[in-house]
Design a protein around this motif. Sequence first.
Motif, PDB file in Angstrom:
ATOM      1  N   GLN A 194      -8.074   3.598  -3.478  1.00 20.86           N
ATOM      2  CA  GLN A 194      -7.855   5.018  -3.216  1.00 20.86           C
ATOM      3  C   GLN A 194      -6.374   5.387  -3.278  1.00 20.86           C
ATOM      4  O   GLN A 194      -6.025   6.525  -3.594  1.00 20.86           O
ATOM      5  CB  GLN A 194      -8.436   5.402  -1.855  1.00 20.86           C
ATOM      6  CG  GLN A 194      -9.962   5.438  -1.827  1.00 20.86           C
ATOM      7  CD  GLN A 194     -10.512   5.806  -0.468  1.00 20.86           C
ATOM      8  OE1 GLN A 194      -9.840   5.660   0.556  1.00 20.86           O
ATOM      9  NE2 GLN A 194     -11.747   6.281  -0.445  1.00 20.86           N
ATOM     10  N   LEU A 205       0.831  -1.198   0.000  1.00 16.86           N
ATOM     11  CA  LEU A 205       0.000   0.000   0.000  1.00 16.86           C
ATOM     12  C   LEU A 205       0.873   1.257   0.000  1.00 16.86           C
ATOM     13  O   LEU A 205       0.631   2.205  -0.766  1.00 16.86           O
ATOM     14  CB  LEU A 205      -0.927  -0.001   1.221  1.00 16.86           C
ATOM     15  CG  LEU A 205      -1.956   1.134   1.278  1.00 16.86           C
ATOM     16  CD1 LEU A 205      -2.938   1.030   0.125  1.00 16.86           C
ATOM     17  CD2 LEU A 205      -2.705   1.104   2.618  1.00 16.86           C
ATOM     18  N   ALA A 263      -9.209   1.059   0.386  1.00 18.75           N
ATOM     19  CA  ALA A 263      -7.932   1.716   0.683  1.00 18.75           C
ATOM     20  C   ALA A 263      -6.942   1.506  -0.451  1.00 18.75           C
ATOM     21  O   ALA A 263      -6.218   2.426  -0.846  1.00 18.75           O
ATOM     22  CB  ALA A 263      -7.362   1.174   1.991  1.00 18.75           C
ATOM     23  N   GLN A 318     -13.056  -2.393   3.421  1.00 16.16           N
ATOM     24  CA  GLN A 318     -12.214  -1.253   3.772  1.00 16.16           C
ATOM     25  C   GLN A 318     -10.826  -1.377   3.149  1.00 16.16           C
ATOM     26  O   GLN A 318     -10.261  -0.389   2.659  1.00 16.16           O
ATOM     27  CB  GLN A 318     -12.087  -1.140   5.300  1.00 16.16           C
ATOM     28  CG  GLN A 318     -13.364  -0.717   6.006  1.00 16.16           C
ATOM     29  CD  GLN A 318     -14.300  -1.892   6.274  1.00 16.16           C
ATOM     30  OE1 GLN A 318     -14.040  -3.013   5.833  1.00 16.16           O
ATOM     31  NE2 GLN A 318     -15.383  -1.621   6.985  1.00 16.16           N
ATOM     32  N   ASP A 319     -10.271  -2.599   3.150  1.00 17.07           N
ATOM     33  CA  ASP A 319      -8.955  -2.812   2.553  1.00 17.07           C
ATOM     34  C   ASP A 319      -9.004  -2.597   1.044  1.00 17.07           C
ATOM     35  O   ASP A 319      -8.112  -1.996   0.455  1.00 17.07           O
ATOM     36  CB  ASP A 319      -8.457  -4.229   2.854  1.00 17.07           C
ATOM     37  CG  ASP A 319      -8.062  -4.392   4.317  1.00 17.07           C
ATOM     38  OD1 ASP A 319      -7.570  -3.416   4.901  1.00 17.07           O
ATOM     39  OD2 ASP A 319      -8.247  -5.495   4.849  1.00 17.07           O
TER      40      ASP A 319
END
Length: 221
Positions: A92, A60, A89, A85-86
């Motif tokens: 994004q 990430l 993320a 959520q991962d």
Amino acid sequence: MRILVIEDEPGIARFLKQGLEEEGYGVDVAATGSAGLRQALGQPYDLLLVDWMLPGLTGLALCKQLRAQQNLTPLIFLTAKDTVQDTVAGLQAGANDYIKKPFHFDEVLERIRVQLRTTAAAPERFSVGPIVLDVARHQVYKDGEEILLTQKEFALLEYLLRHKGEVCRRQKIIEQVWDIHFEYNTGVIDVYMNALRKKLRLSKDEEYLQTIRGIGYVARE
């Protein structure tokens, strides 16, 4: 087409490298996030396959750093993380796709093809002086006139123009254009450069493809 696999599990890295090479791709492997970041920034790749949970610099964080430096190479995460959520993320941060482990190779291959088709759909044009190279159409022009090049001549010119203003070292040219990763007589580059200059009809005043003695070549205005 060259792909960089950034994966710390040796078995997975070998599996992906072997499978992708059998499909005709050139494949490099990095085992840590920091090593992968250096490679991704140091040479051109068509796609990055990045494990999320890398030692040190995570996948990430690597993705965020690449995008912060305007490196827009398509990036696909490989990860065991499966929460919404991962996923959000990762997207994004600038990732193009997300493949959950364990995965089937056919799925990886198809997702790679989708990203490469999407990238190819956006025409890429590079130029130096009156020379224009159109990647999508595989055409080269000088002063508006099309110049017919061999596949290797085109690849050599494309590599230099993608790195316009940067000195391209002979060993890197051999690795990226000829896909040779062992000690090799780089004199073949000189032969192709001479042929390229002749076909482009470059005069002594048109020093767009310059020789840096003892080091390599550079395309510059």
